[in-house]
Design a protein around this motif. Sequence first.
Motif, short mmCIF file in Angstrom:
data_model
loop_
_atom_site.label_atom_id
_atom_site.label_comp_id
_atom_site.label_asym_id
_atom_site.label_seq_id
_atom_site.Cartn_x
_atom_site.Cartn_y
_atom_site.Cartn_z
N LEU A 1 0.83 -1.20 0.00
CA LEU A 1 0.00 0.00 0.00
C LEU A 1 0.87 1.25 0.00
CD1 LEU A 1 -3.18 0.74 2.00
CD2 LEU A 1 -1.29 2.35 2.12
N ALA A 2 0.54 2.19 -0.89
CA ALA A 2 1.19 3.50 -0.89
C ALA A 2 0.10 4.56 -0.91
CB ALA A 2 2.10 3.65 -2.11
N ALA A 3 0.17 5.52 0.01
CA ALA A 3 -0.87 6.54 0.09
C ALA A 3 -0.86 7.38 -1.19
CB ALA A 3 -0.64 7.43 1.30
N TRP A 4 -2.06 7.73 -1.67
CA TRP A 4 -2.14 8.62 -2.83
C TRP A 4 -2.96 9.85 -2.48
CZ3 TRP A 4 -4.56 7.12 -8.28
CH2 TRP A 4 -4.30 8.18 -9.17
N LEU B 1 -4.87 -5.50 -15.62
CA LEU B 1 -4.10 -6.04 -14.49
C LEU B 1 -4.40 -5.23 -13.24
CD1 LEU B 1 -2.28 -8.42 -14.46
CD2 LEU B 1 -0.32 -6.94 -14.86
N GLY B 2 -4.49 -3.90 -13.44
CA GLY B 2 -4.79 -3.02 -12.30
C GLY B 2 -6.11 -3.40 -11.65
N ILE B 3 -7.12 -3.68 -12.47
CA ILE B 3 -8.43 -4.02 -11.91
C ILE B 3 -8.31 -5.22 -10.97
CG2 ILE B 3 -10.70 -4.96 -12.46
CD1 ILE B 3 -10.81 -3.29 -14.89
N VAL B 4 -7.61 -6.26 -11.45
CA VAL B 4 -7.63 -7.50 -10.67
C VAL B 4 -6.66 -7.43 -9.49
CG1 VAL B 4 -8.31 -8.85 -12.66
CG2 VAL B 4 -5.89 -8.61 -12.09
N LEU B 5 -5.74 -6.46 -9.50
CA LEU B 5 -4.78 -6.37 -8.40
C LEU B 5 -5.16 -5.29 -7.38
CD1 LEU B 5 -1.32 -6.84 -10.15
CD2 LEU B 5 -2.75 -8.52 -8.99
N SER B 6 -6.16 -4.44 -7.72
CA SER B 6 -6.46 -3.32 -6.83
C SER B 6 -6.91 -3.81 -5.46
CB SER B 6 -7.57 -2.46 -7.44
OG SER B 6 -7.09 -1.83 -8.59
N GLY B 7 -6.36 -3.19 -4.44
CA GLY B 7 -6.80 -3.49 -3.09
C GLY B 7 -7.64 -2.35 -2.53
N ASN B 8 -8.00 -1.42 -3.42
CA ASN B 8 -8.78 -0.25 -3.03
C ASN B 8 -9.80 -0.01 -4.12
OD1 ASN B 8 -9.41 2.70 -3.34
ND2 ASN B 8 -8.29 2.79 -1.39
N SER C 1 -3.12 0.88 -3.52
CA SER C 1 -2.97 -0.35 -2.76
C SER C 1 -3.19 -1.55 -3.67
CB SER C 1 -3.99 -0.35 -1.61
OG SER C 1 -4.66 -1.57 -1.56
N LEU C 2 -2.20 -2.44 -3.73
CA LEU C 2 -2.28 -3.62 -4.58
C LEU C 2 -2.30 -4.86 -3.71
CD1 LEU C 2 0.42 -2.61 -7.18
CD2 LEU C 2 -2.03 -2.39 -7.42
N MET C 3 -3.04 -5.88 -4.15
CA MET C 3 -3.03 -7.14 -3.42
C MET C 3 -3.27 -8.28 -4.40
SD MET C 3 -6.73 -7.46 -1.71
CE MET C 3 -7.39 -8.90 -2.53
N MET C 4 -2.76 -9.43 -4.08
CA MET C 4 -3.00 -10.59 -4.93
C MET C 4 -3.49 -11.75 -4.09
SD MET C 4 -0.53 -12.71 -7.48
CE MET C 4 -0.19 -11.50 -8.74
N ASP D 1 -11.01 0.54 1.43
CA ASP D 1 -10.08 -0.57 1.35
C ASP D 1 -10.85 -1.85 1.09
OD1 ASP D 1 -7.58 -2.07 1.84
OD2 ASP D 1 -8.76 -2.83 3.54
N LEU D 2 -10.44 -2.57 0.05
CA LEU D 2 -11.24 -3.71 -0.40
C LEU D 2 -11.47 -4.72 0.73
CD1 LEU D 2 -12.63 -4.96 -2.77
CD2 LEU D 2 -10.49 -6.05 -3.41
N MET D 3 -10.41 -5.08 1.42
CA MET D 3 -10.54 -6.10 2.46
C MET D 3 -11.56 -5.67 3.50
SD MET D 3 -9.28 -8.83 1.99
CE MET D 3 -8.84 -9.22 0.32
#
Lengths: 119, 509, 948
Positions: free
Chosen positions: C63-66, C125-132, C75-78, C193-195
């Motif tokens: 995660l990096a603040a924007w 790729l961004g869509i499937v990796l987004s954690g936000n 925020s990226l997550m896999m 935040d997705l989670m």
Amino acid sequence: MISLEFLVASAIGVLVAGGIYLSLRGRTFQVVLGLTLFSYAVNLFLFASGRLVVGRAPIWSKSVSEYADPLPQALVLTAIVITFGMTALAVILMLRSFLETGSDQVDGAPSDEPEDEAS
Amino acid sequence: MNLALDLAPHLAIAPIVIPALAAPLALLVMRRRRRLGIAISFVSCFAMLAAALALMVQAGDGVIRTYELGGWEAPFGILLVTDRLAAIMLLLAAVLALLALLHAVVTGADRDGWHFHPLLQFQLLGLNGAFLTGDLFNLFVFFEVLLIASYGLMVHGQGSARLKAGVQYVVVNIIGSSLFLIALGLLYSLTGTLNMAQMGLRIAAIGPDDQWLLRVAALLLASVFALKAALVPLHLWLPRTYAVATPAVAALFAIMTKVGVYSLIRVVPQVLGDDAGSAAWAPAPYLLPAAILTAVVGFAGVFVARRLSEQAAYAIIGSTGTLLIAVAAWQVDTLGAALYYLVHSTLAGAALFLIADVVARRRASFSDTVSSGPAFCQRQSVGLLFLVAAIATVGLPPLSGFIGKLLIMESVAGTPGWGWAWAAILLTTLAGVIGFARAGSAIFWKEGPVSDGAEPVHVSRSDMAAPAIALLLVAALAAAAGPATAYGSAAAAQVLDAAATARAVLGEG
Amino acid sequence: MPISLTLFTLAGLPFVAALLIALCADRGRAIHSGIAALASAIGLALTLSLAGQVLAGEEVAVLAAWVPAIGLDFSLMMDPLGLMFAGLILGIGLLVMIFGHYYLAKGEATGRFFASLMLFQGSMLGIVLSGNVLLLLVFWELTSLSSFLLIGFWRDKPEARQGARMALAITGGGGLVLIAGMILLGVVAGSFDLMTILQSADVVQASPLYPVILGLILIGCFTKSAQFPFHFWLPHAMAAPTPVSAYLHSATMVKAGVFLLARLWPVLAGTELYTVVVSSVGLFTMLFGAWVALFRHDLKAILAYSTISQLGLLVMLLGFSLEAAAVAAVLHVLNHAAFKAALFMTAGIVDHEAGTRDIRLLGGLAKVMPVTALVGTLAALAMAGIPPLGGFISKEMMLYEALNVSLFGLPWLVPVVATIAATLSVGYSLRFAAYLFFGQPRDADAHARAHDPGAGMLAAPVVLVSLAVLLGLTPMLLAGTVVSSVAGAVTGAPAPELELSLWHGFNLALGMSALAILVGALLLWRHAALLRRYAAMRHADAKALFERAMRVADLAVRKAVVAVHRPSLQRMVFAVFAVVVLLVVEGTGSGGGLTGPRELLPAPPVAIVAWLLLVAATIAVLVEERQRFRALIYISVIGLVIALAFVHFSAPDLALTQISVEVVTILLLLLSLNLLPKLPRLLSSPTRRLRDGVLAALGGLGVGGAAWAMLTRNPNDPISSFHLDNSYSGGGGTNVVNVTLVDFRAFDTMGEIIVLGIAGIVIYALLDTTSRGAAGARLRSWQEDMPHSPESHPVMFVMSTRILLPLVLVAGIFIFLRGHNEPGGGFIAGLIVAIAFLLQYLASGFDWTDSRRRIGEHILIGFGVLIAVFTGLGSLLFGANFLSTAFDYFTLPLVGEFELATALLFDLGVFSVVLGAVMLALAQLSHIAKRAARAHAAHEAELRETEA
């Protein structure tokens, strides 16, 4: 008894009415006359915000204690000058646009010049 | 006497003195030594940029500083107030000026008529003054300065279309100025002061018998600002004025409507705040509907425009509407969002006007009309520029337009009428997307028949510099959205805390 | 390499690649495709390098603040779901890049093509990796944009442009709706935040906003995944080059909607509303797509509608909100990606080699292109769900689940419709294979042209189809772990135990699919007859409808916009005054009487007379608006009365200013009127005049009333008391107004003279060009039509003015100097001197005066401003603020004792600017006519020369 206040206020009203009416006309010259009337009224109005005082010009001297409010006078003076600049420019622009297009109409009537090409 | 010249305390006056010196100098040298004039113009703009940056850093500490002209203490003299909001606007004006100047010089537009450079400097003088002053009548004076300079710039290059549009622009604004004076007269007669901070304090003490006068004055003032901001139905003057103006000038004008918005943001909380009795937040009930209408009308224009310049002009209206949707809620976070979007939409709008010019310069008789002509030089790159500018303007990701709209939507959520606001924002965005897609595919994709022997015009890439820079700035605004929004909401908080400003200005406890 | 770095590289790589390709756009095709393929490969490797940790259930996130202000973080997550999709995007991406390299001709803009493809890959790729979820929105809209560019790749084809615009309008528009939904979701869940969101199902589903959120998000998903009624953009997106279709429209973009449904399953799924809406939409889309696909002739159209149908299947499965259904969906995503991409590539190869995609012109290609035929047939069978291919297993599971769901209280509905859809899909799949590769060639030369392409072009489809086969033969080995853990990730429950195999023993589902296969084969056999039936039916052409809607909307809106924004100044002015009057009326409602307590001043008769004069003059201006000269006279009368009023109300400075400005203004109007028509036709209709009259009256009443209210109230201790007290001591002048102007509020005055200066130079700029162009022509033809004295410069007038000049100048200087203490000052002095010079112009003519003029007006203006500013700056030297003043006293003969204040210097600037500006305006103007006459003469002379 008619008061000076009434005279001034009504004069302002008359000038405003005339100004609005003329500025709604279809040719530039009338519009300019309208603006002139309107600006007279506005200057009077601004001046009136200092209320009416007779015979107490704000020229400072030790003897006098009561003066007319000088600030609105200063503001009106500035306003008059600015209005003059604006009016002058408006007049010339109006004249110039007439010379360029051959029409002094501003009502957007179809008889107008073609709008599109910006030379 | 001590002649050691310490300029630091006079920083606030710099944005006004610099153009006030540059303009007459340019005027004097221009007729014989053009290059020198241009040099003066550039130096002045860069100096203003530096001053604005310095002020921005200075204001960053949250202290509201004042500068008393002629050394006359407030509220008796005129004084400048430098806070975050002022700094933001000054910086924006300086940046925009540089872009317009660069484009004008590169395309030689500054040679199409007399006095481009002096007028540009005077225009900036007016803008900067309006952003800095803390005195209502002085605000009027600077309005006049920036207006009359804009008249000159608007008809720069002349031609019948400009002159006719010019007449309308001038007349409408003269009426606006007159109304401003009436409002001023009323406010002075009621409060006996012109200093905005003190006016705000004194308005709170106005008796019940004068409430209606007060409200009339407040509404007059607000409508004058709305006229400058081109809020529907006071927007009728804008489309033609901007569409026919010299592109570099139109780009600069992107900030003109924002002056109206700025004045609302500056004056309403300070003078017409919670304690203002009948005039408390006077324009508020009308602002949201008008803003929504403005956004809709503007993007309807974008949707159907037949020239890129026309499209850009309507985009200006639309974005101002979106901006005022956020302003209308008068809360810290909505206002912060508004300020971010204000900066973004100004830059994006300017870029559009410049790109319209870049296109027009390459398409000979086709100019910037939304029609398919023969292929033209550097079509790819120009198309790319247009694409990016369109994305920025309608507010698609990843540029600042998107972030701005997210900010606005999130912040207005829950405020009265937010459903309408959201609907308007999304709908207008879609209209914009379709409109720009149509325009772009017609101009940059479709190949029209090579008609009327229009041989391809060869233009150097140099005229893409200004719009490209503008778009880079938009991208930067998106990348640095974190700090930018932080500064914006801090500025908003500062503006809305009228009491603090009053203390800073009048030096009371 | 640390996880965070891996994820960032993964997300950034495609964009970097796109940039690189764009930068070397003018290089060869191999460079472009090379970069693209390499980037995809690296991406794939990175993804696989993370697979272990992901499947082991470790948290792979960074995660990096924007923009903290709105909770938008980079925020990226896999997780397993993201892993699977990332694998698809990059794996199939790699194959597509290779295929595309051979597919595109050398001459084409491969740079643009591959750059756009990589842009798309990055967004997807961004869509499937987004954690936000907000970050997800960013990438979501980016896919719409990049697909817009890709569909419109062949710019010169109108269908490409239209298809691209339509896709953008639908998917982009859907994306906007999605934005609304996501923000609401985030607001309700309290985080973006997705989670966090995935864990707040109870909050969200309890919220009254849940139906709204669900509706908005579903619209977003359905538009992207081409669900009915938003499906129609997809077939028209087939105008894109085939590699694009294989990538976007089979494996990736259209799956974004499905992905999002799966992604948000934990928070959205499970409710009655969700199940009913999602499954029924999916069910219908599945049926509808399959039915239409059966009757298309363009290979890609068949594939497009089959994709719609298959997407419907996936949506329906997710709609069931059942874990087992989720498993089926996940497995089918893999299957469909494999065989559909292969099929698109097959279609592309056929198109490439045989030169047509019309199934009616093709046939028997198995003989000439055996490899392609093998690939295509296997893929088609997989699509039909024929054992032992992968498609069979997932379809089997689908039918099995269908039995457990009852919609609208009808337990048979879903199974029956599902079986029908399955049947139809068997039909179109078999038709695709049969008509293409077997039977007799229908079109000889297409057949003659066709042959198997090179290995390079075949490689990708071969790989894909072998996957499709293996997914059937060894499902557990190939996909077992992935599918189960992905299904777990979807449902948010622990990964289910599952057992994928071809044979489940005899059950109803088996029967259903057997039936489907049989009847499907039947459909193929009787296709001709069916086709006639189908053709006989009327079909709404969605594209035509869309285009027409667009056109109608455009025309209607255009009409409205143009109508509203007619270039009518009257309308603009009316709008302004109308709004203001309304607001004023509204304002008067809020409390307080009209008349105030202030005691009034009785009006002397003379005042009343003046008032009557003013009113009469005003009325005269109105009624005689056509008599322009007279109008001017009335105006000047009004101005005079006002000046008198100023005198009477103790404002001598104002009176002086008013008079002198009056003179100049009237002169200006006179001079300009000289060039204007004198007796113009009146324009406005009586009704309009009435309307304007009413508005004007209201305005007059309003302002007049306000003035009255103001005048009858007592001042609220104005700050000007300070000015009165400090004028002499602090400002060094007794004339408080003047001191205010040049000291207390000198800043205003600086602005004021700048306004005047600008007016001057703008006027110059305007008039300088008068002799050119249209205006010049008009001037040359313009005839003087004002009464003139016979001689051009009457002697008396000339002499008098020349004697007068020095006197006036002295007077000017005098007024200037005393200004600080008595009425007067730089401004008035400037005007007076200007008028004096002006008389020179009028009397002695332009040339005489001009030749004797030492300094140009521009110089006057320039220096005036400079003097003023420098006076202001001077005070900085003494450590004082800008525009601070200093003064001392001197005596001078004639003028007497006076003081020199820096303010005086400032006033000198004022003087200079005023003089310059007024001269510029009037002199230029008065000169136009003369210049025009001269130009006229010159013109004549030229004509004469040309004759000679």
